[in-house]
Design an enzyme around this catalytic site. Structure first.
Site, PDB file in Angstrom:
ATOM      1  CE1 TYR A   1       1.252   8.022   2.174  1.00  0.00           C
ATOM      2  CE2 TYR A   1       1.517   5.732   1.536  1.00  0.00           C
ATOM      3  CZ  TYR A   1       0.758   6.745   2.112  1.00  0.00           C
ATOM      4  OH  TYR A   1      -0.480   6.447   2.626  1.00  0.00           O
TER       5      TYR A   1
ATOM      6  CG  HIS B   1      -3.876  10.048  -0.409  1.00  0.00           C
ATOM      7  ND1 HIS B   1      -2.527   9.910  -0.621  1.00  0.00           N
ATOM      8  CD2 HIS B   1      -4.083   9.667   0.883  1.00  0.00           C
ATOM      9  CE1 HIS B   1      -1.950   9.455   0.480  1.00  0.00           C
ATOM     10  NE2 HIS B   1      -2.871   9.305   1.408  1.00  0.00           N
TER      11      HIS B   1
ATOM     12  CE  LYS C   1      -3.326   4.948   0.112  1.00  0.00           C
ATOM     13  NZ  LYS C   1      -1.947   4.728   0.605  1.00  0.00           N
TER      14      LYS C   1
ATOM     15  CG  ASP D   1      -1.876   1.201   1.166  1.00  0.00           C
ATOM     16  OD1 ASP D   1      -2.879   1.103   0.430  1.00  0.00           O
ATOM     17  OD2 ASP D   1      -1.597   2.236   1.805  1.00  0.00           O
TER      18      ASP D   1
END
Ligand code: NAP
Ligand code: NAG
Ligand code: NAG
Length: 376
Positions: A123, A181, A148, A118
């Protein structure tokens, strides 16, 4: 007289040539030696059998935790999405997994049996994740990759380039799952300047994602951090592909039983993020008395109790770790016996809920992103 030759059996030649008395002494010695050898062999046999059954029972112990009379069954390894796709129930989460850490964590995870990662564009570690996946040699169709869409890319024309960047970093042709997201759109190129129109009505964003499903770049689309009011607003549109999942905060402190119930009734699978309470609360979560008691009773770890609980509630679970032993630990889930499951569910849902992650003030929004009374 030659010194007696100690052999197990006197040789025929010796029999012929030796004196009678010498032969008798010699035969007595041989009998003694034979007796000792047989005794030692018998003891060794018993010890060996004992060791063998000990090793057998301790390897059973490693594969299925002992349960002191409890019959622990296994949990579903996958859930089924509306597309028919089978999504692995436990993923490795990679938020806050730093450069240099995230690649080895993904490698450890894939070696120990994870098939679901995930991640997200925001990120900032998708290239390292992609490199670790490539290194594993696991065929793409055996993996489940989620990414996302970040808040700054909700405008329909910005979505495909954002997706393409994630695909390039992950070094793959398609995503298994792509999530919106947050139900919050920022204007392109800003860090947090609200795009009121696209936040109030996410349908244009969704319609573009549907197009990318049909184009083959995404297998399933979903949402994240959407509450019931926002889901109802989105699904009131004539959707071609309905949201496959909603990824939300679910943990001991914020177990959201109403959202879980509503989602089950409406065929929307939840994914539990920050399932251990995130880095801020993980220590407290693993020390909850009910969690400790269950861990002790089943001889599993507190993290395994919580991760099992999430899957048993019927949600995907996304524990994050960059510590090899924890990565391995977190994949070993078992069904909790009903009474213990109910005890934990009761404990989690009977205190005042406390959300761990809420960026509303950080983004200087003049509303709470989780408020069921929509601001527009
Ligand atoms: N959609 C969203 O908006 C959203 C928001 C938050 C999170 N997520 C997703 O959910 C994933 C997980 O959430 P999270 O990272 O917030 O929190 P989490 O998984 O609840 O907790 C992570 C923390 O727990 C520690 N930990 C993990 N396993 C442990 C174990 N067995 N024993 C002791 N400590 C352990 C980790 O330490 P070490 O790493 O140092 O081992 C880390 O500090 C994220 O990585 C991300 O994929 C999504
Ligand atoms: C465990 O439960 C299963 C299914 O209920 C049953 O078939 C099995 O015999 C049980 N095993 C033990 C050791 O009780
Ligand atoms: C969703 O809410 C927005 C803002 O209130 C509204 O403009 C839109 O029409 C709603 N969508 C549907 C399908 O009801």
């Amino acid at each position: 007289m030659p010194p007696p030759v100690y052999e197990l059996l006197p040789s025929a030649e010796e029999d012929k040539t030796s004196e009678h008395s010498t032969r008798r002494t010699h035969n007595n010695r041989v009998k003694k030696v034979l007796f000792h050898v047989l005794a030692v062999a018998a003891v060794m046999f018993v010890v060996f059998q004992g060791l063998r059954s000990f090793v057998r029972s301790s390897s059973k112990f490693l594969h299925a935790p002992p349960c002191h009379g409890r019959n622990l069954s296994s949990l579903p390894s996958h859930f089924t999405l509306p597309s028919g796709a089978q999504i692995p129930s436990v993923a490795l989460g990679v938020w806050k997994a730093s450069p240099g850490e995230v690649g080895p964590a993904v490698e450890t995870a894939l070696k120990s049996g994870y098939r679901h990662i995930d991640g997200a564009w925001i990120y900032g570690n998708e290239a390292e994740v992609g490199a670790a996946i490539k290194k594993s040699g696991i065929p793409r169709d055996e993996l489940w990759l989620t990414s996302k869409l970040w808040n700054t890319f909700h405008a329909p024309e910005d979505i495909e380039p954002a997706l393409d960047e994630s695909l390039a970093h992950l070094d793959t042709e398609y995503l298994d799952l792509y999530l919106v997201h947050w139900p919050i759109a920022f204007k392109r190129g800003t860090s947090n300047e609200l795009d009121v129109e696209l936040t109030a009505n996410p349908y244009p964003t969704w319609a573009k994602l549907e197009e990318l499903v049909d184009k083959g770049k995404i297998r399933n689309i979903g949402i994240s951090n959407f509450n019931i009011a926002r889901i109802k607003n989105l699904t009131a549109n004539p959707l071609k592909h309905k949201p496959a999942v909603n990824q939300v905060e679910l943990n001991y402190w914020n177990p959201q039983p109403e959202l879980l119930q509503w989602s089950k009734e409406n065929g929307l699978l939840l994914e539990a993020y920050s399932p251990l309470g995130s880095s801020d609360q993980v220590k407290e979560t693993l020390r909850v008395p009910e969690v400790l008691a269950i861990a002790k009773e089943l001889v599993i770890t507190p993290a395994q109790v919580l991760i099992s609980w999430h899957v048993q509630r019927g949600t995907i679970v996304l524990p994050k770790s960059v510590t090899p032993s924890r990565v391995v630990e977190n994949l070993k889930v078992v069904a909790l016996p009903d009474d213990l499951f109910n005890k934990l569910e009761e404990a989690a849902t009977s205190h005042k809920p406390k959300r761990i992650l809420n960026p509303s003030t950080g983004w200087k929004l003049d509303f709470d992103v989780f408020d069921e009374n929509l601001p527009f």
